[in-house]
Scaffold this active site. Structure first.
Site, PDB file in Angstrom:
ATOM      1  NE  ARG A   1      -2.041  -2.503   3.277  1.00  0.00           N
ATOM      2  CZ  ARG A   1      -2.607  -2.707   4.365  1.00  0.00           C
ATOM      3  NH1 ARG A   1      -3.662  -2.352   4.954  1.00  0.00           N
ATOM      4  NH2 ARG A   1      -1.824  -3.706   4.848  1.00  0.00           N
TER       5      ARG A   1
ATOM      6  CD  GLN B   1       7.963 -14.173   5.593  1.00  0.00           C
ATOM      7  OE1 GLN B   1       7.843 -13.045   5.734  1.00  0.00           O
ATOM      8  NE2 GLN B   1       6.762 -14.861   6.029  1.00  0.00           N
TER       9      GLN B   1
ATOM     10  CG  ASP C   1       3.189  -2.354  10.225  1.00  0.00           C
ATOM     11  OD1 ASP C   1       2.990  -2.745  11.268  1.00  0.00           O
ATOM     12  OD2 ASP C   1       2.348  -2.647   9.467  1.00  0.00           O
TER      13      ASP C   1
ATOM     14  NE  ARG D   1      26.004  26.386  -0.758  1.00  0.00           N
ATOM     15  CZ  ARG D   1      26.714  25.955  -1.821  1.00  0.00           C
ATOM     16  NH1 ARG D   1      27.155  24.618  -1.689  1.00  0.00           N
ATOM     17  NH2 ARG D   1      27.266  26.636  -2.455  1.00  0.00           N
TER      18      ARG D   1
ATOM     19  CE  LYS E   1      31.522  25.655  -1.592  1.00  0.00           C
ATOM     20  NZ  LYS E   1      32.666  25.002  -2.169  1.00  0.00           N
TER      21      LYS E   1
ATOM     22  CE1 TYR F   1      29.141  30.698  -2.267  1.00  0.00           C
ATOM     23  CE2 TYR F   1      30.716  31.014  -3.751  1.00  0.00           C
ATOM     24  CZ  TYR F   1      30.193  30.308  -3.061  1.00  0.00           C
ATOM     25  OH  TYR F   1      30.601  28.854  -3.014  1.00  0.00           O
TER      26      TYR F   1
HETATM   27  C1  UD1 Z   1      -1.779  -7.439  11.606  1.00  0.00           C
HETATM   28  C2  UD1 Z   1      -2.368  -8.555  12.697  1.00  0.00           C
HETATM   29  C3  UD1 Z   1      -3.591  -7.739  13.043  1.00  0.00           C
HETATM   30  C4  UD1 Z   1      -3.426  -6.508  13.909  1.00  0.00           C
HETATM   31  C5  UD1 Z   1      -2.573  -5.880  13.278  1.00  0.00           C
HETATM   32  C6  UD1 Z   1      -2.038  -4.544  14.207  1.00  0.00           C
HETATM   33  C7  UD1 Z   1      -1.854 -10.847  11.381  1.00  0.00           C
HETATM   34  C8  UD1 Z   1      -2.749 -11.829  10.743  1.00  0.00           C
HETATM   35  N1  UD1 Z   1      -2.776  -9.766  11.666  1.00  0.00           N
HETATM   36  O1  UD1 Z   1      -2.489  -7.166  10.575  1.00  0.00           O
HETATM   37  O2  UD1 Z   1      -4.421  -8.922  13.956  1.00  0.00           O
HETATM   38  O3  UD1 Z   1      -4.463  -6.241  14.384  1.00  0.00           O
HETATM   39  O4  UD1 Z   1      -1.331  -6.451  12.520  1.00  0.00           O
HETATM   40  O5  UD1 Z   1      -1.216  -3.697  13.583  1.00  0.00           O
HETATM   41  O6  UD1 Z   1      -0.965 -10.918  12.198  1.00  0.00           O
HETATM   42  N2  UD1 Z   1       5.255  -9.259   7.631  1.00  0.00           N
HETATM   43  C9  UD1 Z   1       6.301 -10.161   7.368  1.00  0.00           C
HETATM   44  N3  UD1 Z   1       5.898 -11.211   6.764  1.00  0.00           N
HETATM   45  C10 UD1 Z   1       4.997 -11.515   6.149  1.00  0.00           C
HETATM   46  C11 UD1 Z   1       3.714 -10.760   6.267  1.00  0.00           C
HETATM   47  C12 UD1 Z   1       3.982  -9.688   7.173  1.00  0.00           C
HETATM   48  O7  UD1 Z   1       7.328  -9.961   7.941  1.00  0.00           O
HETATM   49  O8  UD1 Z   1       4.731 -12.760   5.263  1.00  0.00           O
HETATM   50  C13 UD1 Z   1       5.365  -8.224   8.543  1.00  0.00           C
HETATM   51  C14 UD1 Z   1       5.164  -7.014   7.655  1.00  0.00           C
HETATM   52  O9  UD1 Z   1       6.318  -6.586   7.210  1.00  0.00           O
HETATM   53  C15 UD1 Z   1       4.603  -6.024   8.814  1.00  0.00           C
HETATM   54  C16 UD1 Z   1       4.055  -6.955  10.053  1.00  0.00           C
HETATM   55  O10 UD1 Z   1       4.551  -8.144   9.525  1.00  0.00           O
HETATM   56  O11 UD1 Z   1       5.683  -5.128   9.570  1.00  0.00           O
HETATM   57  C17 UD1 Z   1       2.907  -7.128   9.963  1.00  0.00           C
HETATM   58  O12 UD1 Z   1       2.026  -7.198   8.867  1.00  0.00           O
HETATM   59  P1  UD1 Z   1       0.842  -6.443   8.058  1.00  0.00           P
HETATM   60  O13 UD1 Z   1       0.597  -7.040   6.822  1.00  0.00           O
HETATM   61  O14 UD1 Z   1       1.150  -5.126   8.241  1.00  0.00           O
HETATM   62  O15 UD1 Z   1      -0.406  -6.948   9.229  1.00  0.00           O
HETATM   63  P2  UD1 Z   1      -1.967  -6.399   9.334  1.00  0.00           P
HETATM   64  O16 UD1 Z   1      -2.566  -6.407   8.299  1.00  0.00           O
HETATM   65  O17 UD1 Z   1      -1.587  -4.922   9.719  1.00  0.00           O
HETATM   66 CA    CA Z   2       0.172  -3.418   9.631  1.00  0.00          CA
END
Ligand code: UD1
Ligand code: CA
Length: 459
Positions: A19, A77, A107, A339, A357, A372
């Site tokens: 996204r 992964q 995130d 700078r 500078k 300058y």
């Molecule tokens: C996830 C939770 C949700 C929670 C929310 C809170 C799951 C299934 N869902 O949803 O219940 O309410 O976070 O913010 O866990 N990532 C990987 N590998 C993957 C998929 C994701 O490393 O295969 C990492 C992503 O980089 C990210 C984190 O896991 O940093 C969360 O993934 P994201 O897809 O953002 O989960 P949400 O849909 O937000």
């Molecule tokens: Ca998320």
């Protein structure tokens, strides 16, 4: 402390961040001057985590490079098959460890240490196999919902994609912060299935899996956590998170004795330091490793990036200072631009439309208007007149200009580098100086004025 109390952290950062529509991995997008994942990493020392492991996948090398210097291990992964699958990828690195593992999503940078500490403590004191952080939200859209039985015990988490209309009305959500007993996790995680709408292995299904295996799952609700758990999935949320974090940063500096005339319009990176009794006017942007001393005055719409201001320095409105230093009592601006590792000495005055500078200006010197000065070393008590400039570039190479103590550079003169103006020497206004000027000498390098009498009557 027994080994079962050992703390470990696993951070999931392999996802695409689809996204975001970005070439850059999501977790490296910056908030208030720092990649979002670094906020989590910076919490770990306070939690006394013995080891931190980061799951990387999309843009793995970029993430690893950006995090050089952090004491972390990386696991790959290869395919992003869900948050549960991400944790499965880390199992080889977890085998043989005893203790508790906090799993964080890369995130969610706004979480504070106290909430994470509570998670660990609940795990350590109740002996549960999983403890989840949950929170009641007025608008739970996008989060997994918590399902509880009639006794109030959690029995499942349902992802929004999977919810029925009735379940969507549940306000208690999975914040995305969870702690596992490592042995229980490693022993059962292979039982996760991907039979769901997304075809993913959901980490959230571990609640079901552990309960099926006769294990205990607990929750903690943390007060005022709704802001801390904010997850960033797109750029709107990135901006919203930055607003929250900025307010936290600005509040902290006000508590430390800094006056912000309008905190809502003041942008201060999390990497900045500011001394007490400094006053910052609206619209200022203060970035990077900027360090501002005590009693400084920062005018409106000033932009500082990696700037160092000593105590009592003033930077007046609309000035830009990058990678440069200003000593105490100096006044820079309005409309000045410093700078390239410029050094402005104590009590110097740099006025409007002056660009410096890679220039050192000795104490008490003045360049008050329209100059300058590049690649120049300027002594103490020098006066650079309005419109005077260094010609430091010959089209191929840069050259140095030296102006010694007490020299006076007349208005609108050009110093063609390499050139030296000696101590207390004077350059007459309008001169083009191409040769060194000895100490105490007067250099006049312009054509002499001739007045032609009766000129206007002639024609
Ligand atoms: C996830 C939770 C949700 C929670 C929310 C809170 C799951 C299934 N869902 O949803 O219940 O309410 O976070 O913010 O866990 N990532 C990987 N590998 C993957 C998929 C994701 O490393 O295969 C990492 C992503 O980089 C990210 C984190 O896991 O940093 C969360 O993934 P994201 O897809 O953002 O989960 P949400 O849909 O937000
Ligand atoms: Ca998320």
């Amino acid at each position: 402390m027994g080994s079962t109390r050992s703390r470990y952290a696993l951070i999931l950062a392999a996802g695409k961040g689809t996204r975001f529509k970005s070439e850059k991995p999501k977790v490296l997008h910056e908030i208030c001057g720092k990649p979002m994942i670094c906020y989590l990493l910076d919490r770990l020392p306070e939690l006394q985590v013995e080891k931190a492991i980061i799951v990387v996948g999309q843009g793995a090398e970029e993430v690893q490079n950006a995090l050089q210097g952090y004491p972390v291990e990386f696991v790959r992964q290869e395919q992003q098959l869900g948050t549960g699958h991400a944790v499965m990828s880390a199992v080889p690195a977890l085998n043989g460890l005893d203790g508790n593992l906090i799993v964080l999503y890369g995130d969610t940078p706004l979480i504070q240490t106290s909430a994470l500490e509570e998670l660990f403590v609940k795990q350590e004191t109740t002996g549960a196999d999983e403890v989840l952080l949950t929170v009641q939200l007025d608008n739970p859209t996008g989060y997994g919902r918590i399902l509880r039985d009639s006794a109030g015990q959690i029995f499942d988490i349902i992802e929004e994609k999977e919810t029925t209309e009735e379940q969507r009305r549940i306000l208690e959500v999975n914040a995305g912060f969870v702690c596992f007993g490592i042995k229980a996790l490693v022993g059962t995680i292979s039982q996760l299935s991907n039979e769901n709408v997304a075809g993913e292995y959901y980490l959230t299904d571990m609640v079901k899996v552990l309960r099926r295996n006769g294990r205990r799952v607990e929750t903690v609700q943390v007060e005022a956590a709704d802001e801390e758990i904010f997850g960033i999935n797109d750029r709107r949320q990135l901006a919203a998170a930055a607003v929250k974090l900025r307010s936290r940063i600005n509040t902290r500096w006000m508590e430390e004795g800094v006056t912000l005339i309008d905190p809502n319009s003041t942008v201060i990176d999390s990497t900045v330091e500011i001394g007490p009794d400094t006053m910052i006017h609206p619209g200022a942007i203060i970035e990077g490793k900027t360090k501002i001393g005590k009693d400084c005055r920062i005018g409106a719409y000033v932009h500082l990036a990696n700037a160092q201001l000593a105590d009592g320095a003033t930077v007046d409105s609309f000035s830009v200072i990058r990678n440069s230093r200003v000593q105490s009592g100096a006044v820079v601006g309005p409309f000045a631009h410093l700078r390239g590792e410029t050094e402005v000495g104590a009590s110097v005055r740099i006025g409007s439309f002056v660009e410096l500078k890679k220039t050192v200006v000795g104490s008490q010197s003045i360049a008050a208007h329209l100059s300058y000065l590049g690649d120049a070393t300027i002594g103490e008590g020098v006066n650079v007149g309005a419109g005077a400039i260094t010609c430091n570039f010959d089209g191929a190479k840069k050259h140095d200009t030296i102006i010694e103590d007490g020299a006076f550079i007349g208005s609108d003169s050009q110093l063609v580098a390499p050139v030296r103006v000696g101590k207390n020497a004077v350059v007459a206004a309008g001169s083009t100086v191409t040769e060194d000027v000895p100490e105490e000498a007067l250099a006049i390098a312009r054509s002499r004025q001739t007045n032609k009498a009766g000129w206007t009557k002639k024609g």
